[in-house]
Design an enzyme around this catalytic site. Structure first.
Site, mmCIF file in Angstrom:
data_model
loop_
_atom_site.group_PDB
_atom_site.id
_atom_site.type_symbol
_atom_site.label_atom_id
_atom_site.label_comp_id
_atom_site.label_asym_id
_atom_site.label_seq_id
_atom_site.Cartn_x
_atom_site.Cartn_y
_atom_site.Cartn_z
ATOM 1 N N CYS A 126 -9.058 -7.336 0.596
ATOM 2 C CA CYS A 126 -8.917 -5.889 0.824
ATOM 3 C C CYS A 126 -10.268 -5.213 0.896
ATOM 4 O O CYS A 126 -10.405 -4.157 1.496
ATOM 5 C CB CYS A 126 -8.131 -5.250 -0.315
ATOM 6 S SG CYS A 126 -6.744 -6.235 -0.781
ATOM 7 N N THR A 147 0.843 -1.202 0.000
ATOM 8 C CA THR A 147 0.000 0.000 0.000
ATOM 9 C C THR A 147 0.877 1.251 0.000
ATOM 10 O O THR A 147 0.638 2.192 -0.764
ATOM 11 C CB THR A 147 -0.921 -0.007 1.243
ATOM 12 O OG1 THR A 147 -1.764 -1.156 1.154
ATOM 13 C CG2 THR A 147 -1.774 1.248 1.327
ATOM 14 N N HIS A 193 4.323 -9.763 2.284
ATOM 15 C CA HIS A 193 3.530 -10.839 2.903
ATOM 16 C C HIS A 193 2.800 -11.730 1.911
ATOM 17 O O HIS A 193 2.176 -12.722 2.299
ATOM 18 C CB HIS A 193 2.573 -10.274 3.970
ATOM 19 C CG HIS A 193 1.398 -9.513 3.459
ATOM 20 N ND1 HIS A 193 0.149 -10.078 3.384
ATOM 21 C CD2 HIS A 193 1.263 -8.242 3.029
ATOM 22 C CE1 HIS A 193 -0.703 -9.160 2.933
ATOM 23 N NE2 HIS A 193 -0.046 -8.048 2.716
HETATM 24 N N1 PLP Z 1 -1.718 -4.296 -4.366
HETATM 25 C C1 PLP Z 1 -2.269 -5.498 -4.570
HETATM 26 C C2 PLP Z 1 -2.534 -5.966 -5.951
HETATM 27 C C3 PLP Z 1 -2.596 -6.311 -3.471
HETATM 28 O O1 PLP Z 1 -3.165 -7.499 -3.691
HETATM 29 C C4 PLP Z 1 -2.328 -5.824 -2.171
HETATM 30 C C5 PLP Z 1 -2.682 -6.632 -0.975
HETATM 31 O O2 PLP Z 1 -3.711 -7.156 -0.821
HETATM 32 C C6 PLP Z 1 -1.739 -4.569 -2.018
HETATM 33 C C7 PLP Z 1 -1.441 -3.831 -3.142
HETATM 34 C C8 PLP Z 1 -1.438 -3.996 -0.667
HETATM 35 O O3 PLP Z 1 -0.281 -4.559 -0.124
HETATM 36 P P1 PLP Z 1 -0.046 -4.520 1.480
HETATM 37 O O4 PLP Z 1 -1.029 -5.486 2.068
HETATM 38 O O5 PLP Z 1 1.362 -4.953 1.634
HETATM 39 O O6 PLP Z 1 -0.258 -3.126 1.910
#
Ligand code: PLP
Length: 385
Positions: free
Chosen positions: A327, A70, A203
């Site tokens: 998400c 993110t 992760h």
């Molecule tokens: N971008 C995509 C395509 C994702 O699938 C995710 C996580 O679900 C993210 C960004 C966000 O990553 P993080 O969980 O490390 O903030």
């Protein structure tokens, strides 16, 4: 339990824990400190940066460690757009694909709300693919930045990224890609992809939550999002998370070493699983591109059910997966990705995503397919009675 939700997250690998352990304990120094403990932390950070750069085929100085995917997306979108606008205020348009993760889309919306940008959403076809000609036709001198994800987290579709990046380059528009889901499954060599910025998250590949990285091509300017002590060459202030940077580098190195074998094996298992589900469940629909999709994602709509009830039935049968993407959990709105590929509200609510880690086996997917058939059949029976 059969865990088929690897696109949401993965467990931390033992090798990763072992690699990061010293930097959480004896070698706990601050990489900015001028003494031996600091030096050893700085050396570990340097090594981690070199490892990530080697996988991407870029210079170590082009890697910025962040606190996850993110943050990498936020830094790319806000940072590059603001720097380009500062150079030339006429650059106010952002080209964003219709299937982006909220970390990209909401960053663009923030720029529209507070910094005078407009967001041009690039549509996708029914498979979730951006059309190269359509994308190219939207490029222009007023575009600050384009962002098209490498592979989608909900439906697995892989974009024609090299062709999109070539079009962006000929229009002198920088292009960012969110490669969070692609890592470990698709090649990440940035020169071949032709992108100017690329986001990664730990992760999803066996490192802890809360670490990520942004590749930023050397000549691309990005305004920092986090201001402070000027760490990460001023791109991202905050005391460096050395242990987690080591973890990300280790996970990425291992994932890259195993990638070709894992991708071939899991693609075959995925195709078997998709065929079985479509054969045995009348009306089941695959979402996303049939072949140009991540080895690790099989996503469906099961008309006449609700995705949430399928999840509950599956969990009763020890299968863990996801409706749409994790998400968007907690939101009742139909998934923006499914809407973008033309799946209307009610059908979109029946979406279920199965996503596989590298340790998935044929036996696991055989049991999971049986559980899916039983669950959907049971829900159909309940609905009729
Ligand atoms: N971008 C995509 C395509 C994702 O699938 C995710 C996580 O679900 C993210 C960004 C966000 O990553 P993080 O969980 O490390 O903030």
């Amino acid at each position: 339990m059969i865990f088929l939700d690897a696109a949401a997250t993965t467990p931390v690998r033992r090798e990763v824990i072992e690699a990061m352990w010293p930097y959480l304990t004896g070698e706990f120094g601050n990489a900015s400190s001028h003494h031996t403990l600091g030096d050893s932390a700085a050396a570990a950070l340097r090594q981690a940066r070199e490892t990530v750069a080697a996988v991407l085929g870029c210079l170590p100085g082009e890697i910025v460690f962040t606190a996850g995917g993110t943050e990498a997306d936020n830094l790319a979108i806000k940072g590059i757009a603001l720097a380009r606008q500062a150079e030339n205020p006429a650059r106010r348009r952002l080209l964003i694909s219709a299937v982006e993760h909220p970390a990209v889309l909401e960053s663009a919306r923030y720029l529209a709300r507070f910094h005078g940008f407009t967001v041009d959403i690039v549509p996708v076809d029914r498979d979730g693919e951006v059309g190269v000609a359509d994308f190219a036709s939207r490029l222009g001198d007023d575009v600050a930045l384009a962002s098209v994800m490498y592979a989608n987290n909900e439906i697995g579709t892989v974009q024609p990224l090299a062709a999109l990046a070539a079009a962006a380059r000929s229009a002198s528009v920088p292009i960012h890609t969110d490669a969070v889901q692609a890592a470990g499954w698709l090649p990440l060599t940035v020169a071949d992809l032709g992108v100017d910025a690329l986001s990664l998250s730990g992760h999803k590949i066996g490192a802890p939550k809360g670490i990520g990285a942004l590749y930023l091509r050397a000549r691309i300017q990005a305004e920092p999002v986090l201001h402070g002590g000027g760490q990460e060459r001023g791109s991202r202030s905050g005391t460096e998370n050395v242990a987690f940077a080591v973890a990300l580098a280790t996970a990425l190195r291992l994932a890259e070493a195993e990638r070709a074998t894992a991708a071939e094996r899991v693609t075959a298992l995925r195709d078997g699983f998709i065929a079985e589900v479509l054969d045995r469940i009348p009306g089941a629909q695959l979402t996303g591109h049939r072949t140009r999709r991540l080895p690790s994602v099989a996503s469906f709509c099961f008309p006449g059910t609700s995705g949430e009830s399928v999840l509950l039935e599956l969990e009763r049968r020890s299968v863990l997966c996801s409706s749409g993407s994790a998400c968007a959990a907690g939101s009742d709105d139909p998934s923006a990705v499914l809407t973008a590929i033309g799946i209307a509200g009610e059908l979109a609510q029946t979406a279920v995503r199965f996503s596989f880690g590298t340790s998935v086996t044929e036996a696991m997917l055989k049991d999971a397919a049986d559980a899916v058939v039983e669950s959907v059949t049971e829900l159909g029976r309940l609905q009729r009675s």
